[in-house]
Design an enzyme around this catalytic site. Structure first.
Site, PDB file in Angstrom:
ATOM      1  N   GLN A  33       0.846  -1.212   0.000  1.00  0.00           N
ATOM      2  CA  GLN A  33       0.000   0.000   0.000  1.00  0.00           C
ATOM      3  C   GLN A  33       0.876   1.254   0.000  1.00  0.00           C
ATOM      4  O   GLN A  33       2.056   1.198   0.310  1.00  0.00           O
ATOM      5  CB  GLN A  33      -0.929   0.000   1.221  1.00  0.00           C
ATOM      6  CG  GLN A  33      -0.255  -0.359   2.517  1.00  0.00           C
ATOM      7  CD  GLN A  33      -1.167  -1.086   3.507  1.00  0.00           C
ATOM      8  OE1 GLN A  33      -2.416  -1.117   3.429  1.00  0.00           O
ATOM      9  NE2 GLN A  33      -0.537  -1.693   4.490  1.00  0.00           N
ATOM     10  N   ASP A  88      -0.067  -0.027  13.568  1.00  0.00           N
ATOM     11  CA  ASP A  88       0.503   1.067  14.372  1.00  0.00           C
ATOM     12  C   ASP A  88       0.748   0.625  15.818  1.00  0.00           C
ATOM     13  O   ASP A  88       1.405   1.310  16.586  1.00  0.00           O
ATOM     14  CB  ASP A  88      -0.445   2.280  14.340  1.00  0.00           C
ATOM     15  CG  ASP A  88      -1.874   1.890  14.674  1.00  0.00           C
ATOM     16  OD1 ASP A  88      -2.686   1.767  13.738  1.00  0.00           O
ATOM     17  OD2 ASP A  88      -2.152   1.658  15.862  1.00  0.00           O
ATOM     18  N   GLU A 108      -0.038  -8.926  11.007  1.00  0.00           N
ATOM     19  CA  GLU A 108      -0.040  -7.686  10.210  1.00  0.00           C
ATOM     20  C   GLU A 108       0.623  -8.010   8.871  1.00  0.00           C
ATOM     21  O   GLU A 108       1.706  -8.590   8.829  1.00  0.00           O
ATOM     22  CB  GLU A 108       0.730  -6.605  10.984  1.00  0.00           C
ATOM     23  CG  GLU A 108       1.174  -5.412  10.162  1.00  0.00           C
ATOM     24  CD  GLU A 108       0.035  -4.670   9.467  1.00  0.00           C
ATOM     25  OE1 GLU A 108      -0.911  -4.242  10.170  1.00  0.00           O
ATOM     26  OE2 GLU A 108       0.119  -4.530   8.232  1.00  0.00           O
ATOM     27  N   ASP A 140      -0.595 -12.307   5.790  1.00  0.00           N
ATOM     28  CA  ASP A 140      -1.977 -11.942   5.460  1.00  0.00           C
ATOM     29  C   ASP A 140      -2.888 -12.589   6.505  1.00  0.00           C
ATOM     30  O   ASP A 140      -2.807 -13.799   6.738  1.00  0.00           O
ATOM     31  CB  ASP A 140      -2.307 -12.461   4.054  1.00  0.00           C
ATOM     32  CG  ASP A 140      -3.696 -12.047   3.588  1.00  0.00           C
ATOM     33  OD1 ASP A 140      -3.896 -11.924   2.375  1.00  0.00           O
ATOM     34  OD2 ASP A 140      -4.573 -11.821   4.455  1.00  0.00           O
ATOM     35  N   GLY A 141      -3.756 -11.772   7.106  1.00  0.00           N
ATOM     36  CA  GLY A 141      -4.636 -12.297   8.156  1.00  0.00           C
ATOM     37  C   GLY A 141      -5.541 -13.415   7.674  1.00  0.00           C
ATOM     38  O   GLY A 141      -5.872 -14.326   8.427  1.00  0.00           O
ATOM     39  N   ASP A 158      -8.371  -5.091  13.300  1.00  0.00           N
ATOM     40  CA  ASP A 158      -8.092  -3.652  13.202  1.00  0.00           C
ATOM     41  C   ASP A 158      -7.537  -3.408  11.802  1.00  0.00           C
ATOM     42  O   ASP A 158      -6.334  -3.175  11.603  1.00  0.00           O
ATOM     43  CB  ASP A 158      -7.074  -3.264  14.280  1.00  0.00           C
ATOM     44  CG  ASP A 158      -6.761  -1.776  14.252  1.00  0.00           C
ATOM     45  OD1 ASP A 158      -5.721  -1.387  14.825  1.00  0.00           O
ATOM     46  OD2 ASP A 158      -7.543  -1.020  13.634  1.00  0.00           O
ATOM     47  N   ASP A 161      -9.962  -0.323   5.363  1.00  0.00           N
ATOM     48  CA  ASP A 161     -11.317  -0.525   4.827  1.00  0.00           C
ATOM     49  C   ASP A 161     -11.316  -1.629   3.766  1.00  0.00           C
ATOM     50  O   ASP A 161     -10.236  -2.080   3.349  1.00  0.00           O
ATOM     51  CB  ASP A 161     -11.823   0.813   4.263  1.00  0.00           C
ATOM     52  CG  ASP A 161     -12.093   1.798   5.404  1.00  0.00           C
ATOM     53  OD1 ASP A 161     -11.198   2.603   5.712  1.00  0.00           O
ATOM     54  OD2 ASP A 161     -13.178   1.698   6.016  1.00  0.00           O
ATOM     55  N   PRO A 165      -5.481  -4.637   0.341  1.00  0.00           N
ATOM     56  CA  PRO A 165      -5.216  -5.839   1.140  1.00  0.00           C
ATOM     57  C   PRO A 165      -6.265  -6.101   2.215  1.00  0.00           C
ATOM     58  O   PRO A 165      -6.442  -7.228   2.662  1.00  0.00           O
ATOM     59  CB  PRO A 165      -3.843  -5.557   1.758  1.00  0.00           C
ATOM     60  CG  PRO A 165      -3.639  -4.093   1.662  1.00  0.00           C
ATOM     61  CD  PRO A 165      -4.413  -3.630   0.475  1.00  0.00           C
TER      62      PRO A 165
END
Ligand code: SAM
Length: 290
Positions: A33, A88, A108, A140-141, A158, A161, A165
Site C-alpha cells: 500500500q 501502528d 499484520e 496476510d490475516g 483492526d 477498509d 489488502p
C-alpha cells in the site's frame, strides 16, 4: 508552520477531508500500500494508507480503547487475544494493559507499518514489541486464520477498509475461519466503517456474521478523524449474552483491571451498544438477509 502541502482523504467519493501538512515524516510505497505519515497542527501525527486516514496521535485513544476494552471486559476471562492488522500497535498497547491477557498475537501484512510505527508512534505503542506476551506475525490475516491451529478468546480485526489488502478481512471465508479459531463463547470485533457513509459495509458484515455466529451486532464510538459521524465496530459471538453484561459487572471488572482510560468507562461500554435508529436498521437488515 504548514509547508503548503495538503493531504486529502479520498475514502468517500464526493467528499474530501483535507489536512494541512507541517512536515512529511515518512513516505513509502510498500509491497502492499501507499504509506504516508505527516504532522498536522490539530491532530498531531497522521498515518494515511492508500489515501485513507488510519490513525492520529490526537484521537487514537478513542478507537484503541473501544476496540480493546469492550470485548475483553465483556468476555471477563480472555487469556489469548488475536489482533489482525493493527500495524501502528496502538491497539496492542491497550490489550496488553490487561494483566489477565497471557498472550497477544498480532498478524499484520505490512512490516513497514510496524517498523515506522515503532519510531513515530512511540507516544502510544511504547514497549509493545518488547513485551514478552506479544508476538508479531507478518502475514496476510486471511492466510493465518485459515491455517493456524491456535485458539483465541478474543479476535480484533483492526484492518483498513475493504479495499486493497484489507478487502479479504471482510469476507465470509475469513469470518468462518475466525469462528473456527475462537474458543467457545469467544468474540470477534471488527473495524466496520462509518455507517452514515458506508452503510452497505455494515449490512454485509452483519449478514455474514449472522450466517456463522449466534449473535451478530455492532457498537459505536465517535472518532473525530473517521469522517461522517459514529463509527461502528462489528460484534460476533456464539455467546448471545456477552454484549448484555450488567453495568455492575463491567464496573467490577474494569476496576479490577486497574488502569486509567480517556474514553472508555463501563457506562460508555454499555451505552455503546445502544445504536441510533438508522444504524440499528442497518444491523437488522443484515440479520434479516442472512
Ligand atoms: N484504525 C484504522 C482504521 O480504522 O481504518 C486501521 C489501522 S491499522 C493501520 C490497519 C492495518 O491493517 C494496516 O497496518 C494494514 O497494513 C493492515 N492490513 C490490511 N490488510 C491486511 C491483511 N489482509 N492482513 C493483515 N493486515 C492487514
Amino acid at each position: 508552520m504548514s509547508n503548503g502541502l495538503v493531504f486529502n482523504e479520498t475514502l468517500h467519493p464526493g467528499v474530501q477531508v483535507s489536512y494541512t501538512c507541517d512536515e512529511i515524516l515518512y513516505q513509502e510505497k510498500t509491497e502492499h500500500q501507499d504509506l504516508v505519515l505527516f504532522s498536522n497542527p490539530v491532530f498531531g501525527k497522521i498515518l494515511m494508507l492508500d489515501g485513507v486516514t488510519q490513525v492520529t496521535t490526537r484521537d487514537e485513544f478513542i478507537y484503541h480503547e473501544m476496540m480493546s476494552h469492550v470485548p475483553i471486559i465483556a468476555h471477563g476471562a480472555a487469556k489469548s487475544v488475536l489482533i489482525v492488522g493493527g500495524g501502528d500497535c496502538g491497539l496492542a498497547e491497550e490489550v496488553l494493559k490487561h494483566a489477565s491477557v497471557e498472550s497477544l498475537v498480532q498478524v499484520e501484512i505490512d512490516k513497514s507499518v510496524v517498523d515506522f510505527s515503532e519510531e513515530h508512534f512511540a507516544d502510544f505503542n511504547k514497549g509493545v514489541l518488547e513485551n514478552p506476551r506479544f508476538e508479531l506475525v507478518i502475514e496476510d490475516g486471511l492466510k493465518f486464520a485459515a491455517e493456524t491451529d491456535r485458539r483465541f478468546d478474543v479476535v480484533i480485526v483492526d484492518s483498513t477498509d475493504p479495499h486493497g489488502p484489507g478487502a479479504v478481512l471482510f469476507s465470509e471465508e475469513f469470518y468462518r475461519d475466525i469462528h473456527r479459531i475462537l474458543t467457545p463463547g469467544g468474540v470477534l470485533v471488527t473495524q466496520n466503517g462509518v455507517p452514515f457513509l458506508q452503510r452497505d459495509e455494515l449490512v454485509t458484515s452483519v449478514e455474514r456474521f449472522s450466517r456463522i455466529f449466534s449473535d451478530a451486532a455492532a457498537y459505536i464510538a465517535a472518532i473525530p478523524t473517521y469522517f461522517g459521524g459514529h463509527m461502528t465496530l462489528g460484534w460476533a459471538s456464539d455467546n448471545v449474552d456477552l454484549r448484555k453484561q450488567a453495568a455492575s459487572i463491567l464496573e467490577e471488572r474494569f476496576k479490577a483491571a486497574g488502569f486509567d482510560t480517556r474514553y472508555y468507562t463501563p457506562d460508555v461500554h454499555a451505552a455503546s451498544f445502544a445504536l441510533p435508529k438508522f444504524i440499528l436498521d442497518a444491523v437488522e437488515e443484515g440479520r434479516a438477509k442472512a
